[in-house]
Scaffold this motif. Structure first.
Motif, PDB file in Angstrom:
ATOM      1  N   SER A 164       0.810  -1.216   0.000  1.00 20.79           N
ATOM      2  CA  SER A 164       0.000   0.000   0.000  1.00 20.79           C
ATOM      3  C   SER A 164       0.841   1.263   0.000  1.00 20.79           C
ATOM      4  CB  SER A 164      -0.920   0.011   1.225  1.00 20.79           C
ATOM      5  OG  SER A 164      -0.130   0.044   2.402  1.00 20.79           O
ATOM      6  N   GLY A 165       2.131   1.111   0.301  1.00 13.97           N
ATOM      7  CA  GLY A 165       3.001   2.274   0.366  1.00 13.97           C
ATOM      8  C   GLY A 165       2.938   3.011   1.681  1.00 13.97           C
ATOM      9  N   GLY A 166       2.102   2.543   2.593  1.00 15.04           N
ATOM     10  CA  GLY A 166       1.914   3.273   3.825  1.00 15.04           C
ATOM     11  C   GLY A 166       3.019   3.103   4.847  1.00 15.04           C
ATOM     12  N   TYR A 167       3.767   2.026   4.750  1.00  7.14           N
ATOM     13  CA  TYR A 167       4.819   1.764   5.727  1.00  7.14           C
ATOM     14  C   TYR A 167       6.120   1.450   4.999  1.00  7.14           C
ATOM     15  CZ  TYR A 167       1.240   1.502   9.333  1.00  7.14           C
ATOM     16  OH  TYR A 167       0.220   1.793  10.193  1.00  7.14           O
ATOM     17  N   THR A 168       7.202   1.965   5.551  1.00 10.22           N
ATOM     18  CA  THR A 168       8.512   1.693   4.993  1.00 10.22           C
ATOM     19  C   THR A 168       9.445   1.190   6.087  1.00 10.22           C
ATOM     20  OG1 THR A 168       9.194   4.004   5.326  1.00 10.22           O
ATOM     21  CG2 THR A 168       8.286   3.425   3.162  1.00 10.22           C
ATOM     22  N   TYR A 169      10.466   0.481   5.679  1.00  6.83           N
ATOM     23  CA  TYR A 169      11.398  -0.147   6.598  1.00  6.83           C
ATOM     24  C   TYR A 169      12.818   0.071   6.067  1.00  6.83           C
ATOM     25  CZ  TYR A 169       7.034  -2.628   7.584  1.00  6.83           C
ATOM     26  OH  TYR A 169       5.733  -2.928   7.879  1.00  6.83           O
ATOM     27  N   PHE A 170      13.750   0.253   6.999  1.00  7.84           N
ATOM     28  CA  PHE A 170      15.131   0.492   6.586  1.00  7.84           C
ATOM     29  C   PHE A 170      16.094  -0.224   7.521  1.00  7.84           C
ATOM     30  CE2 PHE A 170      14.255   3.620   3.417  1.00  7.84           C
ATOM     31  CZ  PHE A 170      13.072   4.211   3.843  1.00  7.84           C
ATOM     32  N   ALA A 171      17.179  -0.684   6.968  1.00  9.45           N
ATOM     33  CA  ALA A 171      18.267  -1.201   7.791  1.00  9.45           C
ATOM     34  C   ALA A 171      18.916  -0.030   8.525  1.00  9.45           C
ATOM     35  CB  ALA A 171      19.297  -1.903   6.912  1.00  9.45           C
ATOM     36  N   ASP A 172      19.442  -0.308   9.696  1.00 11.25           N
ATOM     37  CA  ASP A 172      20.077   0.758  10.480  1.00 11.25           C
ATOM     38  C   ASP A 172      21.195   1.445   9.700  1.00 11.25           C
ATOM     39  OD1 ASP A 172      19.820  -0.955  13.704  1.00 11.25           O
ATOM     40  OD2 ASP A 172      18.390   0.271  12.596  1.00 11.25           O
ATOM     41  N   ALA A 173      21.879   0.685   8.873  1.00 13.07           N
ATOM     42  CA  ALA A 173      23.035   1.231   8.145  1.00 13.07           C
ATOM     43  C   ALA A 173      22.659   2.303   7.128  1.00 13.07           C
ATOM     44  CB  ALA A 173      23.786   0.098   7.453  1.00 13.07           C
ATOM     45  N   VAL A 174      21.398   2.315   6.707  1.00 21.30           N
ATOM     46  CA  VAL A 174      20.990   3.273   5.671  1.00 21.30           C
ATOM     47  C   VAL A 174      19.923   4.242   6.152  1.00 21.30           C
ATOM     48  CG1 VAL A 174      21.520   1.525   3.938  1.00 21.30           C
ATOM     49  CG2 VAL A 174      19.148   1.851   4.650  1.00 21.30           C
ATOM     50  N   LYS A 175      19.458   4.053   7.360  1.00 19.09           N
ATOM     51  CA  LYS A 175      18.395   4.907   7.883  1.00 19.09           C
ATOM     52  C   LYS A 175      18.843   6.367   7.893  1.00 19.09           C
ATOM     53  CE  LYS A 175      16.145   2.704  10.914  1.00 19.09           C
ATOM     54  NZ  LYS A 175      15.731   2.036  12.180  1.00 19.09           N
ATOM     55  N   GLY A 176      17.972   7.223   7.407  1.00 18.61           N
ATOM     56  CA  GLY A 176      18.301   8.645   7.342  1.00 18.61           C
ATOM     57  C   GLY A 176      18.995   9.059   6.055  1.00 18.61           C
ATOM     58  N   ARG A 177      19.479   8.082   5.289  1.00 19.26           N
ATOM     59  CA  ARG A 177      20.158   8.386   4.022  1.00 19.26           C
ATOM     60  C   ARG A 177      19.368   7.884   2.816  1.00 19.26           C
ATOM     61  NH1 ARG A 177      24.857   5.957   2.944  1.00 19.26           N
ATOM     62  NH2 ARG A 177      24.475   4.132   4.265  1.00 19.26           N
ATOM     63  N   PHE A 178      18.655   6.792   2.981  1.00 18.43           N
ATOM     64  CA  PHE A 178      17.888   6.191   1.883  1.00 18.43           C
ATOM     65  C   PHE A 178      16.397   6.405   2.126  1.00 18.43           C
ATOM     66  CE2 PHE A 178      21.062   2.568   0.619  1.00 18.43           C
ATOM     67  CZ  PHE A 178      22.074   3.498   0.547  1.00 18.43           C
ATOM     68  N   THR A 179      15.674   6.558   1.050  1.00 17.64           N
ATOM     69  CA  THR A 179      14.219   6.563   1.107  1.00 17.64           C
ATOM     70  C   THR A 179      13.685   5.616   0.042  1.00 17.64           C
ATOM     71  OG1 THR A 179      14.061   8.451  -0.400  1.00 17.64           O
ATOM     72  CG2 THR A 179      14.085   8.942   1.956  1.00 17.64           C
ATOM     73  N   VAL A 180      12.499   5.092   0.278  1.00 18.17           N
ATOM     74  CA  VAL A 180      11.871   4.176  -0.663  1.00 18.17           C
ATOM     75  C   VAL A 180      10.459   4.671  -0.946  1.00 18.17           C
ATOM     76  CG1 VAL A 180      11.072   2.618   1.174  1.00 18.17           C
ATOM     77  CG2 VAL A 180      11.379   1.749  -1.171  1.00 18.17           C
ATOM     78  N   SER A 181      10.056   4.541  -2.185  1.00 21.33           N
ATOM     79  CA  SER A 181       8.717   4.985  -2.570  1.00 21.33           C
ATOM     80  C   SER A 181       8.214   4.095  -3.697  1.00 21.33           C
ATOM     81  CB  SER A 181       8.743   6.448  -3.005  1.00 21.33           C
ATOM     82  OG  SER A 181       9.628   6.633  -4.107  1.00 21.33           O
ATOM     83  N   ARG A 182       6.942   4.183  -3.957  1.00 22.41           N
ATOM     84  CA  ARG A 182       6.361   3.371  -5.027  1.00 22.41           C
ATOM     85  C   ARG A 182       5.230   4.126  -5.689  1.00 22.41           C
ATOM     86  NH1 ARG A 182       4.932  -2.016  -2.605  1.00 22.41           N
ATOM     87  NH2 ARG A 182       4.209  -2.448  -4.720  1.00 22.41           N
ATOM     88  N   ASN A 183       4.991   3.777  -6.936  1.00 21.93           N
ATOM     89  CA  ASN A 183       3.841   4.264  -7.674  1.00 21.93           C
ATOM     90  C   ASN A 183       3.194   3.046  -8.296  1.00 21.93           C
ATOM     91  OD1 ASN A 183       2.110   5.226  -9.736  1.00 21.93           O
ATOM     92  ND2 ASN A 183       3.156   7.192  -9.698  1.00 21.93           N
ATOM     93  N   ASN A 184       2.132   2.590  -7.700  1.00 22.24           N
ATOM     94  CA  ASN A 184       1.497   1.365  -8.175  1.00 22.24           C
ATOM     95  C   ASN A 184       0.910   1.528  -9.566  1.00 22.24           C
ATOM     96  OD1 ASN A 184       2.183  -0.161  -5.918  1.00 22.24           O
ATOM     97  ND2 ASN A 184       0.310   0.365  -4.828  1.00 22.24           N
ATOM     98  N   ALA A 185       0.497   2.732  -9.891  1.00 27.45           N
ATOM     99  CA  ALA A 185      -0.045   2.959 -11.234  1.00 27.45           C
ATOM    100  C   ALA A 185       1.042   2.764 -12.291  1.00 27.45           C
ATOM    101  CB  ALA A 185      -0.625   4.361 -11.323  1.00 27.45           C
TER     102      ALA A 185
END
Length: 124
Positions: A53-74
């Motif tokens: 749904s795109g509502g929740y994201t998860y990150f490894a500690d090593a990349v938290k604050g530097r990486f972002t993830v997003s999606r466009n289902n369309a």
């Protein structure tokens, strides 16, 4: 579902890259999508994930604050934006799709479909 990861390359430390994971064959909208990476001589490790749904994201500690993830289902696409890259981020990055339990979203076992990987190299 077939996955195609792209966007890797060579970048200097501190730089940015944006990886894309494009799906075909089936809609990606019903799958959680994860990003994993594998450096030479090391096991594949979790980087990030986003729920279908795109509502929740998860990150490894090593990349938290530097990486972002997003999606466009369309568009059937998921992106991994990587900023402030470090030499230790050098690896082959894989995207994956699956319907595993949310408690295991950081585990490779939650994903049944994998892309071919894209190389990210960060020079110091």
């Amino acid at each position: 579902v077939q996955l195609q990861a792209s966007g890797g390359g060579l970048v200097q430390a501190g730089g940015s890259l944006r990886l894309s994971c494009a799906a075909s064959g089936r809609a990606l909208s019903t799958y959680n999508t994860g990003w994993f990476r594998q450096a030479p001589g090391k096991e594949r490790e979790f980087v990030s994930a986003i729920r279908w749904s795109g509502g929740y994201t998860y990150f490894a500690d090593a990349v938290k604050g530097r990486f972002t993830v997003s999606r466009n289902n369309a568009e059937n696409t998921v992106w991994l934006q990587m900023n402030s890259l470090k030499p230790e981020d050098t690896a082959v990055y894989y995207c994956a799709a699956g319907r595993g339990t949310l408690g295991l979203i950081r585990s490779t076992s939650s994903y049944g479909y994998w892309g071919q990987g894209t190389q990210v190299t960060v020079s110091s």
